[in-house]
Design a protein around this motif. Sequence first.
Motif, PDB file in Angstrom:
ATOM      1  N   LEU A 123      48.591  39.859  37.475  1.00  0.00           N
ATOM      2  CA  LEU A 123      47.980  39.122  38.577  1.00  0.00           C
ATOM      3  C   LEU A 123      47.670  40.073  39.728  1.00  0.00           C
ATOM      4  N   GLY A 124      48.497  41.110  39.885  1.00  0.00           N
ATOM      5  CA  GLY A 124      48.242  42.091  40.933  1.00  0.00           C
ATOM      6  C   GLY A 124      46.965  42.863  40.694  1.00  0.00           C
ATOM      7  N   VAL A 125      46.685  43.219  39.429  1.00  0.00           N
ATOM      8  CA  VAL A 125      45.448  43.923  39.097  1.00  0.00           C
ATOM      9  C   VAL A 125      44.244  43.020  39.332  1.00  0.00           C
ATOM     10  N   ALA A 126      44.407  41.713  39.076  1.00  0.00           N
ATOM     11  CA  ALA A 126      43.317  40.776  39.333  1.00  0.00           C
ATOM     12  C   ALA A 126      42.949  40.761  40.816  1.00  0.00           C
ATOM     13  N   VAL A 127      43.963  40.781  41.672  1.00  0.00           N
ATOM     14  CA  VAL A 127      43.707  40.837  43.111  1.00  0.00           C
ATOM     15  C   VAL A 127      43.090  42.187  43.480  1.00  0.00           C
ATOM     16  N   LEU A 128      43.585  43.268  42.871  1.00  0.00           N
ATOM     17  CA  LEU A 128      43.034  44.592  43.143  1.00  0.00           C
ATOM     18  C   LEU A 128      41.541  44.641  42.821  1.00  0.00           C
ATOM     19  N   LEU A 218      50.811  33.995  30.536  1.00  0.00           N
ATOM     20  CA  LEU A 218      51.366  32.645  30.553  1.00  0.00           C
ATOM     21  C   LEU A 218      50.821  31.844  31.727  1.00  0.00           C
ATOM     22  N   HIS A 219      50.713  32.480  32.881  1.00  0.00           N
ATOM     23  CA  HIS A 219      50.137  31.812  34.056  1.00  0.00           C
ATOM     24  C   HIS A 219      48.691  31.409  33.791  1.00  0.00           C
ATOM     25  N   VAL A 220      47.924  32.340  33.249  1.00  0.00           N
ATOM     26  CA  VAL A 220      46.511  32.070  32.970  1.00  0.00           C
ATOM     27  C   VAL A 220      46.370  30.933  31.960  1.00  0.00           C
ATOM     28  N   ARG A 233      37.693  34.711  34.430  1.00  0.00           N
ATOM     29  CA  ARG A 233      38.429  35.945  34.680  1.00  0.00           C
ATOM     30  C   ARG A 233      39.839  35.576  35.118  1.00  0.00           C
ATOM     31  N   VAL A 234      40.756  36.540  35.024  1.00  0.00           N
ATOM     32  CA  VAL A 234      42.114  36.289  35.483  1.00  0.00           C
ATOM     33  C   VAL A 234      42.098  35.889  36.955  1.00  0.00           C
ATOM     34  N   ARG A 235      41.281  36.544  37.742  1.00  0.00           N
ATOM     35  CA  ARG A 235      41.272  36.237  39.181  1.00  0.00           C
ATOM     36  C   ARG A 235      40.683  34.874  39.501  1.00  0.00           C
ATOM     37  N   ASP A 236      39.976  34.269  38.549  1.00  0.00           N
ATOM     38  CA  ASP A 236      39.485  32.904  38.757  1.00  0.00           C
ATOM     39  C   ASP A 236      40.624  31.899  38.655  1.00  0.00           C
ATOM     40  N   LEU A 237      41.762  32.325  38.108  1.00  0.00           N
ATOM     41  CA  LEU A 237      42.847  31.392  37.785  1.00  0.00           C
ATOM     42  C   LEU A 237      44.147  31.754  38.488  1.00  0.00           C
ATOM     43  N   LEU A 238      44.024  32.401  39.632  1.00  0.00           N
ATOM     44  CA  LEU A 238      45.237  32.833  40.343  1.00  0.00           C
ATOM     45  C   LEU A 238      46.016  31.656  40.910  1.00  0.00           C
ATOM     46  N   ASP A 239      45.312  30.577  41.321  1.00  0.00           N
ATOM     47  CA  ASP A 239      46.035  29.415  41.853  1.00  0.00           C
ATOM     48  C   ASP A 239      45.242  28.154  41.558  1.00  0.00           C
TER      49      ASP A 239
END
Length: 239
Positions: A123-128, A218-220, A233-239
């Motif tokens: 999740l950190g890389v997605a934010v990066l 698992l979060h995604v 993308r992973v960053r589309d699903l952060l919250d």
Amino acid sequence: MNAAPTRLLIHGASGRMGQALLRLAAEQPALHTVVAAVTRRSPAQRVVDGVPHFAAAELSGVPAFDVAIDFSLPEGFDPILALCVERGLPLVSGTTGIDETQQGALATAATRIPLVWATNFSLGVAVLAELVERAAAALPGWDVDIVESHHIHKKDAPSGTALTLGQAAGSAGQAVHYASLRAGDIVGEHTVQFAGLGERIELTHRATHRDIFARGALHVARMLAGRAPGAYRVRDLLD
């Protein structure tokens, strides 16, 4: 997001990521329940810690699930994608090395099911990646360099994550340069440097444990359940 636990199919369950997914899912029974673990070869035990195990050849007979998580090999990718399309269910995949034909199949599948294929589920890389894209758009003409470090056994260079970050920077038209280091047991470090005249910005992510990738997957998976068809993308699903 569903209040009930998300029913998961783990494809590639005997691999390092598959084992981490099984272990971490078991630690969060209120969020996840694994209804099937699929391995390439016939399992030595049919049920392990309460989880039914299936061979890849038995994939069509797995029980009902909400989301499939795939960390397998390119030769195992087509069947799990086909199963998800057939059942109209989401797929989360981190299988690397898939070819152009398989990439095309992913794009076609995204018109029918929600899916995520990513080189990195941190999740950190997605934010990066999002920060890199914003910085690149705000700093036209600056030099962009990506330095990545991994353990000595990692073969690909630049890493898939570095290339994904490069795509984020390149979306604003910048030329990106890469440097790769392979040393010791480094899990993964990525630094994106923006250099202008008299100033420099560095955006860095350091992974210290491989569990972060399984936790991210698992979060995604939980966030993807119930979504409309599409390539996320992973960053589309952060919250």
